[in-house]
Design a protein around this motif. Structure first.
Motif, PDB file in Angstrom:
ATOM      1  N   LEU A   4       0.850  -1.191   0.000  1.00  0.00           N
ATOM      2  CA  LEU A   4       0.000   0.000   0.000  1.00  0.00           C
ATOM      3  C   LEU A   4       0.887   1.243   0.000  1.00  0.00           C
ATOM      4  N   TYR A   9      -2.313   5.355   4.404  1.00  0.00           N
ATOM      5  CA  TYR A   9      -2.473   5.387   5.862  1.00  0.00           C
ATOM      6  C   TYR A   9      -2.871   6.766   6.343  1.00  0.00           C
ATOM      7  N   VAL A  86      -3.953  -4.281   7.274  1.00  0.00           N
ATOM      8  CA  VAL A  86      -3.457  -3.002   6.727  1.00  0.00           C
ATOM      9  C   VAL A  86      -2.303  -2.468   7.562  1.00  0.00           C
TER      10      VAL A  86
END
Lengths: 86, 82
Positions: A4, A9, A86
């Motif tokens: 990612l 974030y 995540v």
């Protein structure tokens, strides 16, 4: 496995912050129904949260399923990373 | 009331039969929300991201329950925001 990007974030944290403010204000408004400033702030943050989520989902796919977010083709909601990864 | 002094302490009874080393002084926090009663409107707020970290939207309800070490270290620099 696609990693990612870092801004994922920070954008997610923005959404979390907006949602937290919404939760706090909602609880406050339960006991202070006629506090106009709080209501204005609440609506402002709901608008902010919706726009943040819309932008986020256009970039990274659905945040929620079962009708709360649009799906992409192919349907990638089940793909990694899952929320706890995540 | 200074932030670091809203802790109250009590001394539990220490039994000779106590298997573990006794904790002589127990400490608990009495945060401001115990004394505010009905929350007045228009209290000062944290910005959204700080509120997320602080765990509350309103500055006066922020109670990080500092540990004793943090209390000693924190007493020199008063760190209000999270």
């Amino acid at each position: 496995m696609k990693q990612l990007p870092p801004e994922y974030y920070s954008e997610l944290e923005e959404i979390q912050a907006a949602d937290f403010v919404i939760v706090e204000l909602a609880l406050y408004l339960h006991t202070h129904p006629d506090d106009l400033d709080a209501i204005k702030q609440y609506n402002e943050y709901v608008k902010l949260s919706k726009s943040l989520k819309k932008a986020f989902e256009r970039k990274y796919g659905a945040l929620t399923s079962f009708g709360y977010s649009f799906a992409r083709c192919p349907f990638d909601y089940k793909e990694a990373p899952w929320p706890w990864q995540v | 009331m200074n932030r670091h002094t809203w802790y109250r302490t009590y001394r539990p009874y220490i039994s000779p039969m106590d298997p573990c080393p006794p904790i002589k002084v127990k400490r608990y926090s009495t945060p401001p929300n115990l004394f505010v009663g009905f929350q007045p409107p228009g209290l000062e707020q944290f910005p959204a991201l700080a509120a997320l970290k602080a765990g509350t939207l309103w500055k006066c309800f922020y109670d990080p329950y500092y540990s004793l070490k943090e209390l000693k270290r924190g007493s020199e620099n008063e760190t209000a925001s999270p």
